[in-house]
Design a protein around this motif. Structure first.
Motif, PDB file in Angstrom:
ATOM      1  N   THR A 141     -20.514 -17.533   9.032  1.00 46.94           N
ATOM      2  CA  THR A 141     -20.827 -17.042  10.370  1.00 46.94           C
ATOM      3  C   THR A 141     -19.619 -17.141  11.288  1.00 46.94           C
ATOM      4  O   THR A 141     -19.000 -18.205  11.387  1.00 46.94           O
ATOM      5  N   LEU A 142     -19.289 -16.058  11.944  1.00 51.34           N
ATOM      6  CA  LEU A 142     -18.199 -16.057  12.927  1.00 51.34           C
ATOM      7  C   LEU A 142     -18.639 -16.764  14.202  1.00 51.34           C
ATOM      8  O   LEU A 142     -17.906 -17.568  14.777  1.00 51.34           O
ATOM      9  N   TYR A 143     -19.836 -16.452  14.660  1.00 54.68           N
ATOM     10  CA  TYR A 143     -20.448 -17.153  15.790  1.00 54.68           C
ATOM     11  C   TYR A 143     -21.962 -17.030  15.670  1.00 54.68           C
ATOM     12  O   TYR A 143     -22.475 -16.186  14.930  1.00 54.68           O
ATOM     13  N   ARG A 144     -22.670 -17.899  16.385  1.00 57.07           N
ATOM     14  CA  ARG A 144     -24.128 -17.923  16.332  1.00 57.07           C
ATOM     15  C   ARG A 144     -24.721 -17.682  17.713  1.00 57.07           C
ATOM     16  O   ARG A 144     -24.072 -17.940  18.736  1.00 57.07           O
ATOM     17  N   ALA A 145     -25.949 -17.216  17.735  1.00 55.25           N
ATOM     18  CA  ALA A 145     -26.671 -17.036  19.000  1.00 55.25           C
ATOM     19  C   ALA A 145     -26.727 -18.366  19.742  1.00 55.25           C
ATOM     20  O   ALA A 145     -27.029 -19.406  19.160  1.00 55.25           O
ATOM     21  N   GLY A 146     -26.398 -18.335  21.013  1.00 55.87           N
ATOM     22  CA  GLY A 146     -26.402 -19.549  21.821  1.00 55.87           C
ATOM     23  C   GLY A 146     -25.027 -20.172  21.984  1.00 55.87           C
ATOM     24  O   GLY A 146     -24.836 -21.015  22.872  1.00 55.87           O
ATOM     25  N   ASP A 147     -24.065 -19.776  21.145  1.00 58.45           N
ATOM     26  CA  ASP A 147     -22.700 -20.283  21.307  1.00 58.45           C
ATOM     27  C   ASP A 147     -22.140 -19.820  22.646  1.00 58.45           C
ATOM     28  O   ASP A 147     -22.396 -18.698  23.085  1.00 58.45           O
ATOM     29  N   LYS A 148     -21.359 -20.667  23.273  1.00 64.21           N
ATOM     30  CA  LYS A 148     -20.743 -20.298  24.548  1.00 64.21           C
ATOM     31  C   LYS A 148     -19.782 -19.131  24.332  1.00 64.21           C
ATOM     32  O   LYS A 148     -18.986 -19.119  23.396  1.00 64.21           O
ATOM     33  N   PHE A 149     -19.865 -18.145  25.196  1.00 65.43           N
ATOM     34  CA  PHE A 149     -19.002 -16.974  25.091  1.00 65.43           C
ATOM     35  C   PHE A 149     -17.624 -17.297  25.645  1.00 65.43           C
ATOM     36  O   PHE A 149     -17.477 -17.652  26.805  1.00 65.43           O
ATOM     37  N   PHE A 156     -18.918  -6.995   8.964  1.00 63.57           N
ATOM     38  CA  PHE A 156     -19.867  -7.981   9.478  1.00 63.57           C
ATOM     39  C   PHE A 156     -21.213  -7.327   9.770  1.00 63.57           C
ATOM     40  O   PHE A 156     -21.277  -6.130  10.060  1.00 63.57           O
ATOM     41  N   LYS A 157     -22.250  -8.126   9.725  1.00 69.18           N
ATOM     42  CA  LYS A 157     -23.536  -7.713  10.268  1.00 69.18           C
ATOM     43  C   LYS A 157     -23.856  -8.626  11.437  1.00 69.18           C
ATOM     44  O   LYS A 157     -23.468  -9.801  11.453  1.00 69.18           O
ATOM     45  N   THR A 158     -24.535  -8.090  12.454  1.00 66.53           N
ATOM     46  CA  THR A 158     -25.036  -8.905  13.548  1.00 66.53           C
ATOM     47  C   THR A 158     -26.552  -9.014  13.391  1.00 66.53           C
ATOM     48  O   THR A 158     -27.222  -8.036  13.065  1.00 66.53           O
ATOM     49  N   HIS A 203     -20.422  -3.854  11.454  1.00 64.27           N
ATOM     50  CA  HIS A 203     -19.138  -3.676  12.122  1.00 64.27           C
ATOM     51  C   HIS A 203     -18.022  -3.714  11.086  1.00 64.27           C
ATOM     52  O   HIS A 203     -17.896  -4.680  10.337  1.00 64.27           O
ATOM     53  N   ILE A 204     -17.197  -2.667  11.069  1.00 63.90           N
ATOM     54  CA  ILE A 204     -16.123  -2.546  10.100  1.00 63.90           C
ATOM     55  C   ILE A 204     -14.775  -2.655  10.795  1.00 63.90           C
ATOM     56  O   ILE A 204     -14.705  -2.852  12.013  1.00 63.90           O
ATOM     57  N   ASP A 242     -26.165 -13.681  15.779  1.00 63.13           N
ATOM     58  CA  ASP A 242     -25.259 -14.243  14.781  1.00 63.13           C
ATOM     59  C   ASP A 242     -24.398 -13.112  14.216  1.00 63.13           C
ATOM     60  O   ASP A 242     -24.900 -12.003  13.988  1.00 63.13           O
ATOM     61  N   ALA A 243     -23.117 -13.380  13.979  1.00 61.70           N
ATOM     62  CA  ALA A 243     -22.226 -12.424  13.318  1.00 61.70           C
ATOM     63  C   ALA A 243     -21.842 -13.010  11.968  1.00 61.70           C
ATOM     64  O   ALA A 243     -21.186 -14.055  11.901  1.00 61.70           O
ATOM     65  N   ILE A 244     -22.262 -12.349  10.895  1.00 61.53           N
ATOM     66  CA  ILE A 244     -22.118 -12.879   9.537  1.00 61.53           C
ATOM     67  C   ILE A 244     -21.274 -11.925   8.698  1.00 61.53           C
ATOM     68  O   ILE A 244     -21.510 -10.713   8.690  1.00 61.53           O
TER      69      ILE A 244
END
Length: 270
Positions: free
Chosen positions: A85-93, A104-106, A121-122, A140-142
């Motif tokens: 995971t590049l980042y997860r829901a709830g992570d500070k932007f 990636f998929k979100t 996303h390519i 989440d971006a995976i």
């Protein structure tokens, strides 16, 4: 037919980057597609001015000084292995990301634990813009394969946009593209048949591949049929059936994750 063409036209008009006719990302992308990513922890050169995707990710005709400022704010690249995971829901932007290599998929996770794919996303496409509105990431971006992203601190990007109008306009175009992408998805889910949704998905991916120097007619899907179904609001069995139906009609040919579009006009006319 009209719905498929309308969806494709809307997405392309808002999301297609301004690319010089001399831009040639093919060599870099071809190497990326046929060689293994660098070992974990390795960081390649991060200069935007040296990257073959520069003409896709960033506005054209920046001066040498503006390019140097842009290079200065792209603080690093990050390797994200398949499934990580590049980042997860709830992570500070804090930053937005530009996909340099990979896909990636979100994903949004509902209260009952059900996962909903919201996008793919390519290379050359942004990630993380959804965090601007709430100051935290909303999904989440995976990574769907071993990938690399450029990390762009958003506060530094805002400072650059204040001074460089072309960057400000480019950022606005990216944000507008996200709005149109989501509204196009809503239109697709609300008005298209299952077959039209699969056709629109393939046409859109074909167009994006072509922009990046890949073949628009033959490419590998990095996502599973189940992930495609989650994105299109279809069951896995329905997605598989629609692929088979399009193949039987002589519109596409598939072999595992490899897709060959045999007749793009016929596909658009589904």
């Amino acid at each position: 037919m009209t719905s498929v063409l309308a969806y494709e036209s809307a997405y392309k008009s808002a999301c297609a980057p301004t690319v010089s006719s001399k831009a040639n990302p093919l060599a870099y992308l071809a190497r990326s597609a046929t060689t293994s990513p660098p070992p974990s922890g390795a960081v390649a050169g991060t200069n935007c001015s040296d990257c073959s995707l520069h003409s896709i990710c960033m506005p054209a005709h920046l001066s040498a000084t503006e390019l140097a400022r842009l290079d200065a704010i792209v603080c690093s690249t990050r390797l994200v292995r398949r499934g990580e995971t590049l980042y997860r829901a709830g992570d500070k932007f804090k930053s937005i990301y530009a996909v340099r290599v990979g896909c990636f998929k979100t994903v949004i996770t509902h209260r009952d634990g059900h996962e909903q794919v919201t996008g793919f996303h390519i290379a050359g496409e942004p990630l993380g813009l959804d965090g601007v509105c709430s100051d935290e990431q909303n999904c989440d971006a995976i990574a769907l394969e071993d990938s690399k992203v450029c990390v762009i601190p958003f506060d530094l990007l805002e400072d650059l946009c204040h001074d460089v109008k072309a960057m400000q306009q480019h950022l606005h175009r990216m944000m507008s593209g996200e709005i149109v992408r989501e509204s196009g998805l809503m239109m697709m889910l609300g008005t298209m048949t299952a077959q039209q949704r699969v056709a629109a998905f393939l046409l859109n991916l074909s167009s994006r591949m072509k922009t990046r120097g890949y073949s628009s007619a033959e490419f590998n899907l990095r996502m599973t049929r189940e992930e495609i179904g989650s994105y299109l609001g279809l069951k896995l069995e329905t997605v598989s059936r629609m692929f088979s139906k399009l193949q039987q009609a002589g519109v596409i040919d598939t072999n595992g994750k490899q897709v060959h579009i045999l007749d793009s006009e016929k596909l658009a006319g589904v």
